[in-house]
Motif scaffolding. Structure first.
Motif, PDB file in Angstrom:
ATOM      1  N   THR A 140       0.808  -1.215   0.000  1.00  0.00           N
ATOM      2  CA  THR A 140       0.000   0.000   0.000  1.00  0.00           C
ATOM      3  C   THR A 140       0.844   1.268   0.000  1.00  0.00           C
ATOM      4  OG1 THR A 140      -1.809  -1.130   1.100  1.00  0.00           O
ATOM      5  CG2 THR A 140      -1.797   1.252   1.233  1.00  0.00           C
ATOM      6  N   ASN A 141       1.795   1.384   0.860  1.00  0.00           N
ATOM      7  CA  ASN A 141       2.602   2.598   0.955  1.00  0.00           C
ATOM      8  C   ASN A 141       4.027   2.404   0.467  1.00  0.00           C
ATOM      9  OD1 ASN A 141       0.561   4.244   2.074  1.00  0.00           O
ATOM     10  ND2 ASN A 141       0.857   3.202   4.027  1.00  0.00           N
ATOM     11  N   ASN A 142       4.248   1.430  -0.386  1.00  0.00           N
ATOM     12  CA  ASN A 142       5.584   1.179  -0.906  1.00  0.00           C
ATOM     13  C   ASN A 142       5.968   2.289  -1.879  1.00  0.00           C
ATOM     14  OD1 ASN A 142       7.698   0.092  -2.662  1.00  0.00           O
ATOM     15  ND2 ASN A 142       7.417  -1.742  -1.430  1.00  0.00           N
ATOM     16  N   PRO A 143       7.048   3.012  -1.613  1.00  0.00           N
ATOM     17  CA  PRO A 143       7.398   4.170  -2.439  1.00  0.00           C
ATOM     18  C   PRO A 143       8.097   3.842  -3.757  1.00  0.00           C
ATOM     19  CG  PRO A 143       8.974   3.938  -0.674  1.00  0.00           C
ATOM     20  CD  PRO A 143       7.923   2.869  -0.468  1.00  0.00           C
ATOM     21  N   THR A 144       8.477   2.582  -3.979  1.00  0.00           N
ATOM     22  CA  THR A 144       9.216   2.257  -5.195  1.00  0.00           C
ATOM     23  C   THR A 144       8.461   1.404  -6.195  1.00  0.00           C
ATOM     24  OG1 THR A 144      10.246   0.325  -4.157  1.00  0.00           O
ATOM     25  CG2 THR A 144      11.434   2.421  -4.006  1.00  0.00           C
ATOM     26  N   LEU A 145       7.450   0.659  -5.749  1.00  0.00           N
ATOM     27  CA  LEU A 145       6.740  -0.234  -6.672  1.00  0.00           C
ATOM     28  C   LEU A 145       5.936   0.554  -7.693  1.00  0.00           C
ATOM     29  CD1 LEU A 145       5.417  -3.132  -4.427  1.00  0.00           C
ATOM     30  CD2 LEU A 145       7.172  -3.244  -6.169  1.00  0.00           C
ATOM     31  N   GLN A 146       6.229   0.315  -8.964  1.00  0.00           N
ATOM     32  CA  GLN A 146       5.502   0.958 -10.046  1.00  0.00           C
ATOM     33  C   GLN A 146       4.512   0.007 -10.699  1.00  0.00           C
ATOM     34  OE1 GLN A 146       8.510   2.481 -12.642  1.00  0.00           O
ATOM     35  NE2 GLN A 146       9.330   3.846 -11.104  1.00  0.00           N
ATOM     36  N   THR A 147       4.802  -1.283 -10.644  1.00  0.00           N
ATOM     37  CA  THR A 147       3.936  -2.299 -11.241  1.00  0.00           C
ATOM     38  C   THR A 147       3.680  -3.400 -10.225  1.00  0.00           C
ATOM     39  OG1 THR A 147       4.873  -1.888 -13.428  1.00  0.00           O
ATOM     40  CG2 THR A 147       3.705  -3.965 -13.121  1.00  0.00           C
ATOM     41  N   ILE A 148       2.408  -3.724 -10.048  1.00  0.00           N
ATOM     42  CA  ILE A 148       2.011  -4.837  -9.189  1.00  0.00           C
ATOM     43  C   ILE A 148       1.086  -5.712 -10.005  1.00  0.00           C
ATOM     44  CG2 ILE A 148       0.795  -5.529  -7.092  1.00  0.00           C
ATOM     45  CD1 ILE A 148       1.601  -2.846  -5.869  1.00  0.00           C
ATOM     46  N   GLY A 149       1.345  -7.013 -10.006  1.00  0.00           N
ATOM     47  CA  GLY A 149       0.536  -7.924 -10.809  1.00  0.00           C
ATOM     48  C   GLY A 149      -0.040  -9.073 -10.017  1.00  0.00           C
ATOM     49  N   PHE A 150      -1.323  -9.280 -10.199  1.00  0.00           N
ATOM     50  CA  PHE A 150      -2.036 -10.424  -9.625  1.00  0.00           C
ATOM     51  C   PHE A 150      -2.824 -11.115 -10.730  1.00  0.00           C
ATOM     52  CE2 PHE A 150      -1.695  -7.623  -5.853  1.00  0.00           C
ATOM     53  CZ  PHE A 150      -1.024  -8.480  -5.016  1.00  0.00           C
ATOM     54  N   ALA A 151      -2.212 -11.335 -11.873  1.00  0.00           N
ATOM     55  CA  ALA A 151      -2.898 -11.932 -13.016  1.00  0.00           C
ATOM     56  C   ALA A 151      -3.037 -13.444 -12.840  1.00  0.00           C
ATOM     57  CB  ALA A 151      -2.139 -11.637 -14.310  1.00  0.00           C
ATOM     58  N   ARG A 152      -4.155 -13.945 -13.332  1.00  0.00           N
ATOM     59  CA  ARG A 152      -4.450 -15.387 -13.321  1.00  0.00           C
ATOM     60  C   ARG A 152      -4.323 -16.018 -11.929  1.00  0.00           C
ATOM     61  NH1 ARG A 152      -1.318 -14.215 -17.615  1.00  0.00           N
ATOM     62  NH2 ARG A 152       0.526 -15.125 -16.698  1.00  0.00           N
ATOM     63  N   ASP A 153      -4.739 -15.271 -10.912  1.00  0.00           N
ATOM     64  CA  ASP A 153      -4.701 -15.776  -9.536  1.00  0.00           C
ATOM     65  C   ASP A 153      -6.071 -16.254  -9.049  1.00  0.00           C
ATOM     66  OD1 ASP A 153      -2.000 -15.421  -9.121  1.00  0.00           O
ATOM     67  OD2 ASP A 153      -2.236 -13.395  -8.353  1.00  0.00           O
ATOM     68  N   ARG A 154      -7.042 -16.305  -9.948  1.00  0.00           N
ATOM     69  CA  ARG A 154      -8.405 -16.740  -9.626  1.00  0.00           C
ATOM     70  C   ARG A 154      -9.032 -15.872  -8.531  1.00  0.00           C
ATOM     71  NH1 ARG A 154      -6.846 -22.821  -8.992  1.00  0.00           N
ATOM     72  NH2 ARG A 154      -4.775 -21.964  -9.111  1.00  0.00           N
ATOM     73  N   LEU A 155      -8.808 -14.554  -8.644  1.00  0.00           N
ATOM     74  CA  LEU A 155      -9.403 -13.608  -7.710  1.00  0.00           C
ATOM     75  C   LEU A 155     -10.769 -13.178  -8.228  1.00  0.00           C
ATOM     76  CD1 LEU A 155      -6.283 -11.317  -7.167  1.00  0.00           C
ATOM     77  CD2 LEU A 155      -7.038 -13.222  -5.746  1.00  0.00           C
ATOM     78  N   ASN A 156     -11.751 -13.103  -7.357  1.00  0.00           N
ATOM     79  CA  ASN A 156     -13.089 -12.676  -7.792  1.00  0.00           C
ATOM     80  C   ASN A 156     -13.183 -11.151  -7.824  1.00  0.00           C
ATOM     81  OD1 ASN A 156     -13.519 -11.824  -5.155  1.00  0.00           O
ATOM     82  ND2 ASN A 156     -14.627 -13.685  -4.580  1.00  0.00           N
TER      83      ASN A 156
END
Length: 90
Positions: free
Chosen positions: A36-52
């Motif tokens: 949430t407050n990470n100052p360096t992450l530009q890309t976060i991916g949760f693809a194909r994780d079967r999230l609703n």
């Protein structure tokens, strides 16, 4: 989560967790504590994780105010785009 907490991912600009079926509560705790407050992450991916849809919405709400984030990849999850288009149109 421990890698983020111990500072091993300090300069990481991209984090992707693909083809995994995480439990809802620990995943949201991880997002809250580490992403949430990470100052360096530009890309976060949760693809194909079967999230609703509810889980994707919860992740988006938590990451919405992250100033460095430019891409949240939730492709390939069993969601309908119309659920998110309603929020965009308003």
């Amino acid at each position: 989560m421990e890698l983020f907490a111990k500072g091993h991912m300090t300069y990481c600009t991209e984090f992707r967790l693909y083809n995994f079926k995480p439990e809802s509560t620990p995943l949201l705790a991880f997002v809250d504590a580490s992403l949430t407050n990470n100052p360096t992450l530009q890309t976060i991916g949760f693809a194909r994780d079967r999230l609703n849809e509810d889980m994707c919405a919860a992740i988006m709400q938590r990451l919405y105010y992250n100033p460095a984030l430019t891409c949240l990849d939730i492709n390939g999850n069993p969601i309908t785009i119309s659920a998110f288009q309603k929020d965009i149109v308003k």
